[in-house]
Scaffold this active site. Sequence first.
Site, PDB file in Angstrom:
ATOM      1  CG  HIS A  18     -60.610  18.522 -22.997  1.00 45.53           C
ATOM      2  ND1 HIS A  18     -61.093  18.036 -21.806  1.00 45.53           N
ATOM      3  CD2 HIS A  18     -61.200  19.736 -23.162  1.00 45.53           C
ATOM      4  CE1 HIS A  18     -61.928  18.910 -21.276  1.00 45.53           C
ATOM      5  NE2 HIS A  18     -62.019  19.950 -22.075  1.00 45.53           N
ATOM      6  CE  LYS A  42     -66.222  26.719 -16.280  1.00 46.93           C
ATOM      7  NZ  LYS A  42     -65.588  26.043 -17.404  1.00 46.93           N
ATOM      8  NE  ARG A  91     -67.794  21.470 -26.271  1.00 49.96           N
ATOM      9  CZ  ARG A  91     -67.655  21.706 -24.982  1.00 49.96           C
ATOM     10  NH1 ARG A  91     -67.702  20.730 -24.117  1.00 49.96           N
ATOM     11  NH2 ARG A  91     -67.497  22.938 -24.539  1.00 49.96           N
ATOM     12  CB  SER A 129     -65.093  18.790 -18.103  1.00 44.32           C
ATOM     13  OG  SER A 129     -63.942  18.619 -18.875  1.00 44.32           O
TER      14      SER A 129
HETATM   15  P1  ADP Z   1     -63.518  25.927 -20.286  1.00 45.30           P
HETATM   16  O1  ADP Z   1     -63.591  25.728 -18.812  1.00 45.30           O
HETATM   17  O2  ADP Z   1     -62.700  27.088 -20.729  1.00 45.30           O
HETATM   18  O3  ADP Z   1     -64.815  25.782 -21.028  1.00 45.30           O
HETATM   19  P2  ADP Z   1     -62.917  23.198 -20.882  1.00 45.30           P
HETATM   20  O4  ADP Z   1     -61.896  22.503 -20.073  1.00 45.30           O
HETATM   21  O5  ADP Z   1     -64.333  22.833 -20.646  1.00 45.30           O
HETATM   22  O6  ADP Z   1     -62.637  24.729 -20.730  1.00 45.30           O
HETATM   23  O7  ADP Z   1     -62.570  23.042 -22.419  1.00 45.30           O
HETATM   24  C1  ADP Z   1     -61.372  23.536 -22.966  1.00 45.30           C
HETATM   25  C2  ADP Z   1     -61.525  23.626 -24.470  1.00 45.30           C
HETATM   26  O8  ADP Z   1     -61.804  22.337 -24.990  1.00 45.30           O
HETATM   27  C3  ADP Z   1     -62.660  24.523 -24.945  1.00 45.30           C
HETATM   28  O9  ADP Z   1     -62.256  25.182 -26.123  1.00 45.30           O
HETATM   29  C4  ADP Z   1     -63.763  23.564 -25.242  1.00 45.30           C
HETATM   30  O10 ADP Z   1     -64.642  24.074 -26.215  1.00 45.30           O
HETATM   31  C5  ADP Z   1     -62.968  22.398 -25.790  1.00 45.30           C
HETATM   32  N1  ADP Z   1     -63.697  21.140 -25.670  1.00 45.30           N
HETATM   33  C6  ADP Z   1     -64.252  20.608 -24.568  1.00 45.30           C
HETATM   34  N2  ADP Z   1     -64.845  19.432 -24.848  1.00 45.30           N
HETATM   35  C7  ADP Z   1     -64.664  19.218 -26.178  1.00 45.30           C
HETATM   36  C8  ADP Z   1     -65.076  18.196 -27.082  1.00 45.30           C
HETATM   37  N3  ADP Z   1     -65.799  17.149 -26.681  1.00 45.30           N
HETATM   38  N4  ADP Z   1     -64.711  18.317 -28.379  1.00 45.30           N
HETATM   39  C9  ADP Z   1     -63.981  19.376 -28.788  1.00 45.30           C
HETATM   40  N5  ADP Z   1     -63.590  20.391 -27.989  1.00 45.30           N
HETATM   41  C10 ADP Z   1     -63.922  20.318 -26.703  1.00 45.30           C
END
Ligand code: ADP
Length: 155
Positions: A18, A42, A91, A129
């Site tokens: 992130h 969630k 990703r 996450s």
């Molecule tokens: P959500 O709950 O909406 O999936 P996340 O908190 O998991 O949100 O992720 C927020 C954003 O960050 C999303 O666009 C996700 O694809 C991106 N993201 C999460 N992990 C990574 C990573 N390792 N590399 C690039 N983008 C990421």
Amino acid sequence: MKKIAVFPGSFDPITIGHADIVKRALPLFDEVIIAIGSNSQKQSLYSLEQRIKWIELVFKGEKKVKVESYGGLTVNFCEKKKANYLLRGIRSAADFEYEKTIAHLNHDMLPQLETILILSRLEYSSISSTIVREIIRGKGKVGKFVPKQIAKDFK
Ligand code: ADP
């Protein structure tokens, strides 16, 4: 006009993946609002307050970054914030398919909203996450998957 981007997500917790997306987006925008959505589907591991605190620590001193939380539709939050850009990270092909659907729907609801997708770095493309929470539940070490400013909280 000020270029404002909203980067929505759960950030439960924020990972180096992130943080990397936000850092790489900064030169493109005047302001990036990291927006923690309260997603009804969630159940989060960490409280909203804790997640906000960690993100603020990671971007301390970075004037372009704001941290906020919101409920309801992301498009409504973007409109309220006068943000014309929605930032998301990609990703994998699965991420792309999902983001494509959401971006089309969002664009239909708020035509001025442009979704900007930034590709994950190769070395971060398996970090999520969800995986970090699984390791935490299993009492494993996650220090290297979260930004260094908050790693001590995961010892
Ligand atoms: P959500 O709950 O909406 O999936 P996340 O908190 O998991 O949100 O992720 C927020 C954003 O960050 C999303 O666009 C996700 O694809 C991106 N993201 C999460 N992990 C990574 C990573 N390792 N590399 C690039 N983008 C990421």
